[in-house]
Design an enzyme around this catalytic site. Structure first.
Site, PDB file in Angstrom:
ATOM      1  N   GLU A 120       0.855  -1.195   0.000  1.00 14.35           N
ATOM      2  CA  GLU A 120       0.000   0.000   0.000  1.00 14.35           C
ATOM      3  C   GLU A 120       0.885   1.237   0.000  1.00 14.35           C
ATOM      4  O   GLU A 120       2.090   1.163   0.274  1.00 14.35           O
ATOM      5  CB  GLU A 120      -0.948  -0.002   1.203  1.00 14.35           C
ATOM      6  CG  GLU A 120      -2.131  -0.937   0.994  1.00 14.35           C
ATOM      7  CD  GLU A 120      -3.230  -0.757   2.030  1.00 14.35           C
ATOM      8  OE1 GLU A 120      -4.101   0.084   1.808  1.00 14.35           O
ATOM      9  OE2 GLU A 120      -3.205  -1.457   3.041  1.00 14.35           O
ATOM     10  N   HIS A 248      -9.270   9.703   2.024  1.00 17.20           N
ATOM     11  CA  HIS A 248      -8.799   8.588   1.189  1.00 17.20           C
ATOM     12  C   HIS A 248      -8.918   9.031  -0.258  1.00 17.20           C
ATOM     13  O   HIS A 248      -9.945   9.585  -0.653  1.00 17.20           O
ATOM     14  CB  HIS A 248      -9.656   7.344   1.444  1.00 17.20           C
ATOM     15  CG  HIS A 248      -9.039   6.099   0.905  1.00 17.20           C
ATOM     16  ND1 HIS A 248      -8.942   5.842  -0.438  1.00 17.20           N
ATOM     17  CD2 HIS A 248      -8.468   5.046   1.532  1.00 17.20           C
ATOM     18  CE1 HIS A 248      -8.341   4.674  -0.617  1.00 17.20           C
ATOM     19  NE2 HIS A 248      -8.041   4.168   0.565  1.00 17.20           N
ATOM     20  N   ARG A 294      -1.138   9.341   1.308  1.00 19.05           N
ATOM     21  CA  ARG A 294      -2.540   9.616   0.990  1.00 19.05           C
ATOM     22  C   ARG A 294      -2.908  11.084   0.885  1.00 19.05           C
ATOM     23  O   ARG A 294      -3.671  11.475   0.035  1.00 19.05           O
ATOM     24  CB  ARG A 294      -3.399   9.084   2.121  1.00 19.05           C
ATOM     25  CG  ARG A 294      -3.835   7.745   1.881  1.00 19.05           C
ATOM     26  CD  ARG A 294      -4.684   7.282   2.969  1.00 19.05           C
ATOM     27  NE  ARG A 294      -4.648   5.853   2.780  1.00 19.05           N
ATOM     28  CZ  ARG A 294      -5.215   5.003   3.567  1.00 19.05           C
ATOM     29  NH1 ARG A 294      -5.868   5.421   4.615  1.00 19.05           N
ATOM     30  NH2 ARG A 294      -5.145   3.736   3.318  1.00 19.05           N
ATOM     31  N   HIS A 355     -11.883   9.894   5.527  1.00 16.85           N
ATOM     32  CA  HIS A 355     -11.637   8.471   5.775  1.00 16.85           C
ATOM     33  C   HIS A 355     -11.255   8.162   7.211  1.00 16.85           C
ATOM     34  O   HIS A 355     -11.720   7.199   7.789  1.00 16.85           O
ATOM     35  CB  HIS A 355     -10.516   8.039   4.828  1.00 16.85           C
ATOM     36  CG  HIS A 355     -10.195   6.592   4.861  1.00 16.85           C
ATOM     37  ND1 HIS A 355     -11.130   5.622   4.566  1.00 16.85           N
ATOM     38  CD2 HIS A 355      -9.035   5.930   5.144  1.00 16.85           C
ATOM     39  CE1 HIS A 355     -10.566   4.420   4.663  1.00 16.85           C
ATOM     40  NE2 HIS A 355      -9.304   4.582   5.036  1.00 16.85           N
ATOM     41  N   ARG A 390      -2.111   9.258   8.704  1.00 15.65           N
ATOM     42  CA  ARG A 390      -1.937   7.830   9.013  1.00 15.65           C
ATOM     43  C   ARG A 390      -1.390   7.035   7.814  1.00 15.65           C
ATOM     44  O   ARG A 390      -1.841   7.214   6.681  1.00 15.65           O
ATOM     45  CB  ARG A 390      -3.287   7.241   9.417  1.00 15.65           C
ATOM     46  CG  ARG A 390      -3.250   5.784   9.768  1.00 15.65           C
ATOM     47  CD  ARG A 390      -4.588   5.327  10.252  1.00 15.65           C
ATOM     48  NE  ARG A 390      -5.582   5.419   9.207  1.00 15.65           N
ATOM     49  CZ  ARG A 390      -5.860   4.455   8.339  1.00 15.65           C
ATOM     50  NH1 ARG A 390      -5.214   3.305   8.414  1.00 15.65           N
ATOM     51  NH2 ARG A 390      -6.776   4.621   7.426  1.00 15.65           N
TER      52      ARG A 390
END
Ligand code: SIN
Length: 523
Positions: A120, A248, A294, A355, A390
């Protein structure tokens, strides 16, 4: 348990996602009496249930130090180093012990002898354990099955926490003002009977999840309205970092769908973002291209959409996939197909969506908040692991690790409450208990959600935030009045929590003029 009235337990847990469930399991194993409540009619309904991508562990050529570096880089360096150390150091062994050995979670495998590690954004290694693209659902269902086997655990669905019960705040005893403020449980609405239970507990663990739903577009389920932050704030616990709301980059853009997530593992497996004209663009923003952190990907999409006056961009998997898309992403494939998009043949229209809240109730390494005997775990808490943004797939692990830690701490210091329940006043019902008009509730929510999206969203300015503050403050007065007169109902309670959380985010964003991680403020 009778339907309503007063109850006593050893540990009250509010919320039943991975963090609450992990705390419940640990407390149950030690023999404490545990009540777990969730406002949803299904016990499994939670943010955890919808987590697609996975849970971070350590990959084959990996090391806790590498994971630490990635977490801190994504978090823009303002992470709490002690918390990061705990997550990176304890995470893998906690997964092995609880999820693999105790709960038998069937993580996907690349060969019969080897777990499959996904990639990811922001991760320097392939290290995400997953169950195809339905990781959270499997974990959540298994946790609930196991908890149901413990006779000392009561699982109450359809129960909405209204307020934390704290002394001196709810005490009738004037001398209680001389004692250290302390949490003793909660007032809890039975959604069916519309009556409020008083649950006394010497220890309360808030595991109530996040607050994405205060934004117009969110990947979160509808219930994620930030109840936990609002209640903890009213009870006087410290709340920090609420401006760091992570967006997100890729939720499905479709008229009939509310924020269906297209997991970051899709980009991890090679998919690329493209403009409507079919041009890739992430190379213009970050050398990690589509796998940049992100916050940067979300802002890049926002910018591309603004420049081309478009409501979405495309995520193209089919041109890059060297594997069977249907097998690797069955849930995403089926869901998109339901809305007429065949991801094995065409690119997916996507937009960013609120998100994850990286801030929350400030807790220490054991999940203890600043209010005595109130613990917080999972998204509602702020351990400092995430800093300002995060790293993908760290949230399930944080919930698992801190859920267990919170209960370990309670078990090792357990001290039954020295509180006389008659000292605590009963719930006050309004005199008239007016029927609620759903049109008013819906409109108030629409105002909160669009204000947050437009003025306190992906790109903020001081002017926009000031407008948000003024509009939300006005709305708060109206909602407070409504709350005091209306019949008790989970919708009214939710609205009261929601407006409080929207204000917490807005005030935090206004108080921080520096762009960092997920908080981006333009001059
Ligand atoms: C995703 O699958 O993209 C979500 C994972 C996460 O937010 O950690």
């Amino acid at each position: 348990m009778p339907k309503d009235g007063k109850f006593t337990t050893d540990v009250l847990i509010i919320g039943c996602g991975i963090a609450g469930a992990s705390a419940a399991l640990e407390a149950a194993k030690s023999g404490l009496r545990v009540i777990v409540i969730t406002k949803h009619s299904e016990l499994e309904e939670s943010n955890t249930y919808y987590a697609q991508g996975g849970i971070v562990s350590l990959g084959k050529d990996d090391h806790p130090e590498l994971l630490k570096e990635d977490i801190i880089e994504a978090g823009d360096g303002v992470n709490n180093p002690e918390a990061v150390e705990i997550l990176a150091g304890e995470g893998k062994s906690t997964i092995d012990e609880i999820l693999i050995k105790e709960l038998n979670i069937p993580f996907s495998r690349s060969t019969p002898d080897s777990l499959d590690y996904a990639q990811e954004a922001g991760h320097s290694r392939r290290r995400i354990l997953h169950i195809k693209d339905s990781t959270g659902k499997t974990i959540e269902e298994r946790f609930i099955q196991v908890l149901k086997k413990y006779s000392n655990v009561t699982l109450l669905s359809g129960h909405t926490a209204v307020d934390l019960l704290s002394v001196p705040h709810h005490s009738r005893n004037p001398k209680s003002f001389y004692t250290e403020p302390r949490c003793f449980g909660a007032y809890v609405l039975n959604n069916q009977t519309k009556r409020v239970k008083t649950i006394f507990a010497p220890y309360t663990i808030l595991a109530a999840g996040g607050c994405g739903t205060v934004y117009l577009y969110t990947s979160n389920p509808k219930g994620a309205i930030g109840d936990g932050y609002a209640m903890a704030y009213r009870a006087g616990a410290r709340i920090v970092n609420m401006e760091y709301i992570q967006f997100h980059p890729t939720s499905l853009f479709h008229r009939d769908v509310d924020g269906f997530l297209i997991s970051e593992t899709v980009r991890g497996e090679g998919a690329r973002l493209k403009t409507k004209e079919g041009q890739t663009f992430m190379e213009n923003y970050n050398k990690k291209k589509d796998l940049a952190p992100r916050d940067e990907v979300s802002r890049a999409i926002y910018e591309e959409m603004t420049n081309s006056n478009s409501s979405y961009v495309y995520l193209d998997l089919v041109s890059y996939a060297k594997f069977d898309i249907k097998k690797r992403f069955p849930h995403i494939y089926k869901t998109c197909l339901k809305y007429g998009i065949d991801i094995t043949k065409e690119a997916i229209p996507v937009v960013p969506a609120a998100h994850y809240c990286c801030g929350g109730i400030l807790v220490d390494e054991w999940g203890r908040s600043s209010l005595r005997n109130l613990y917080a775990v999972g998204e509602v808490s702020c351990t400092g692991v995430h800093g300002a943004n995060r790293l993908a797939s760290t949230s399930l692990l944080e919930g698992l690790v801190w859920g267990r830690r919170a209960s370990k701490s309670i078990v090792s210091h357990f001290d039954p409450a020295k509180l006389d329940p008659s000292e605590i006043h009963d719930w006050y019902y309004p005199e008239k208990e007016e029927e609620i008009d759903p049109a008013l509730v819906n409109q108030d929510w629409l105002s909160i959600r669009s204000t947050m999206w437009n003025y306190a969203g992906i790109i903020r300015t001081k002017k926009r935030l000031e407008r948000a503050k003024a509009d939300l403050d006005y709305l708060r007065h109206r909602i407070e009045k409504f709350y005091k007169e209306a019949k008790m109902d989970e919708k009214v309670v939710g609205l009261k929590h929601g407006i409080q959380v929207a204000l917490l985010i807005t005030y935090a964003a206004l108080g921080n003029p520096k762009s960092l991680g997920a908080h981006y403020i333009k001059d």
